[in-house]
Scaffold this active site. Structure first.
Site, PDB file in Angstrom:
ATOM      1  N   ASN A   9       0.876  -1.186   0.000  1.00  0.00           N
ATOM      2  CA  ASN A   9       0.000   0.000   0.000  1.00  0.00           C
ATOM      3  C   ASN A   9       0.904   1.224   0.000  1.00  0.00           C
ATOM      4  O   ASN A   9       1.523   1.547   1.008  1.00  0.00           O
ATOM      5  CB  ASN A   9      -0.878  -0.050   1.264  1.00  0.00           C
ATOM      6  N   LYS A  11       0.110   4.302  -0.254  1.00  0.00           N
ATOM      7  CA  LYS A  11      -0.466   5.531   0.337  1.00  0.00           C
ATOM      8  C   LYS A  11      -0.254   6.702  -0.638  1.00  0.00           C
ATOM      9  O   LYS A  11      -0.300   6.493  -1.842  1.00  0.00           O
ATOM     10  CB  LYS A  11       0.116   5.783   1.727  1.00  0.00           C
ATOM     11  N   HIS A  95      -9.093   1.593   5.448  1.00  0.00           N
ATOM     12  CA  HIS A  95      -7.768   1.729   6.070  1.00  0.00           C
ATOM     13  C   HIS A  95      -7.877   2.695   7.254  1.00  0.00           C
ATOM     14  O   HIS A  95      -8.641   3.658   7.203  1.00  0.00           O
ATOM     15  CB  HIS A  95      -6.758   2.245   5.044  1.00  0.00           C
ATOM     16  N   GLU A  97      -6.124   5.055   8.208  1.00  0.00           N
ATOM     17  CA  GLU A  97      -5.905   6.470   7.884  1.00  0.00           C
ATOM     18  C   GLU A  97      -7.179   7.095   7.315  1.00  0.00           C
ATOM     19  O   GLU A  97      -7.452   8.271   7.527  1.00  0.00           O
ATOM     20  CB  GLU A  97      -4.715   6.603   6.912  1.00  0.00           C
ATOM     21  N   GLU A 167      -4.737  -4.546  11.062  1.00  0.00           N
ATOM     22  CA  GLU A 167      -3.653  -3.571  11.201  1.00  0.00           C
ATOM     23  C   GLU A 167      -3.822  -2.799  12.500  1.00  0.00           C
ATOM     24  O   GLU A 167      -4.594  -1.830  12.550  1.00  0.00           O
ATOM     25  CB  GLU A 167      -3.688  -2.589  10.029  1.00  0.00           C
ATOM     26  N   GLY A 173       3.328   2.440  10.575  1.00  0.00           N
ATOM     27  CA  GLY A 173       4.291   3.510  10.319  1.00  0.00           C
ATOM     28  C   GLY A 173       5.106   3.903  11.535  1.00  0.00           C
ATOM     29  O   GLY A 173       5.803   4.911  11.532  1.00  0.00           O
ATOM     30  N   SER A 213       4.136  -1.981  10.171  1.00  0.00           N
ATOM     31  CA  SER A 213       5.597  -2.088  10.263  1.00  0.00           C
ATOM     32  C   SER A 213       6.145  -3.463   9.858  1.00  0.00           C
ATOM     33  O   SER A 213       7.106  -3.962  10.450  1.00  0.00           O
ATOM     34  CB  SER A 213       6.081  -1.691  11.666  1.00  0.00           C
TER      35      SER A 213
HETATM   36  P1  PGA Z   1       3.410   0.426   7.477  1.00  0.00           P
HETATM   37  O1  PGA Z   1       1.879   0.648   6.973  1.00  0.00           O
HETATM   38  O2  PGA Z   1       3.865  -0.881   6.879  1.00  0.00           O
HETATM   39  O3  PGA Z   1       4.166   1.605   6.973  1.00  0.00           O
HETATM   40  O4  PGA Z   1       3.353   0.349   8.969  1.00  0.00           O
HETATM   41  C1  PGA Z   1       1.002  -0.415   6.871  1.00  0.00           C
HETATM   42  C2  PGA Z   1      -0.333   0.064   6.328  1.00  0.00           C
HETATM   43  O5  PGA Z   1      -0.782   1.130   6.731  1.00  0.00           O
HETATM   44  O6  PGA Z   1      -0.965  -0.622   5.494  1.00  0.00           O
END
Ligand code: PGA
Length: 253
Positions: A9, A11, A95, A97, A167, A173, A213
């Site tokens: 992903n 983003k 997601h 976010e 997640e 992140g 992560s």
């Molecule tokens: P990340 O994000 O691997 O940077 O932690 C995962 C995601 O939001 O799908």
């Protein structure tokens, strides 16, 4: 046997040209991988160029979001029909976010999920608890609400097209990955919930990805958990070598 599914992903990262340059390298690193499903979710402006770049490869294309209406006066939105015509096979839905910054609710997640299924694409339904939920022992309750809300009214025969991504928001992140044990515990809980809502064969078939992560060095131990069937990768999917390292987590891949 559930075939592992690893998705990147991106983003809000990479222009169309940057995306195509990534693809040119990445395709070579993973072209012989048959035992893992591979997905890339670039930002919307790069989807068309990526559909061309990935044509004929073992890599599927995903969008990061979609609207539930077929068309109309919804400035800034994108429909499932548009994504299907470009060649998207998957759409990431809900997601954290989108939930945190753009007002996504379990109800709108459910509408988007239905729209994606109606266009014969596969939704990746994202669920996950905040740190405050985990600290106050509300992880299971939050996950249950998100899973039940997201799948509301989805028919048993549609479930084969759905992927769930767990997640934990505190792991996204942040560099702080859930331990394999923590991930397994919630994945098993999600599978039990699906068994409860549907039946055991649907629960056994559905693929549940872990996200938060994920990197080349921790993928194998996460994937070794019995209920972890793949990964949804943010930061570590932006570099072709690093994402290929995740896809090839198992030296046999
Ligand atoms: P990340 O994000 O691997 O940077 O932690 C995962 C995601 O939001 O799908």
């Amino acid at each position: 046997m559930r075939k592992p599914l690893i998705a990147g992903n991106w983003k809000m990262n990479k222009t169309p040209n940057e995306a195509v340059a990534f693809a040119a390298q990445f395709i070579q690193y993973v072209e012989d991988c048959e035992d893992v499903g591979i997905i890339l979710a670039p930002p919307a402006p790069a989807l068309t160029a990526m559909a061309v770049a990935l044509k004929g490869t073992n890599i599927k294309l995903a969008a990061q979001n979609v609207h539930w209406k077929e068309s109309g006066a919804y400035t800034g939105e994108i429909s499932t029909g548009m994504l299907a015509e470009i060649g998207c096979s998957y759409v990431i839905i809900g997601h954290s976010e989108r939930r945190q910054y753009f007002g996504e609710t379990n109800e709108t997640v459910n509408k988007r999920l239905n729209a994606v299924l109606n266009e014969s694409m596969s939704p990746i339904l994202c669920v996950g608890e905040l740190l405050e939920h985990r600290k106050s022992d509300r992880t299971d309750a939050v996950i249950e609400e998100q899973v039940r809300g997201g799948l509301e009214g989805i028919k048993p025969e549609e479930m084969k097209n759905i992927v769930v991504a767990y997640e934990p928001v505190w792991a996204i992140g942040t560099g702080e990955t859930a331990t394999p044990g923590q991930a397994q515990q919630v994945h098993a809980f999600i599978r039990r919930l699906i068994k409860d809502i549907y039946d055991s064969s649907i629960a056994e078939e559905i693929r549940i990805q872990y996200g938060g992560s994920v990197k080349p060095s921790n993928t194998a131990e996460l994937m070794a958990q019995p209920d972890v069937d793949g990964a949804l990768v943010g930061g570590a999917s932006l570099d072709p070598e690093s994402f290929a390292g995740i896809v090839r987590y198992n030296k046999m891949n």
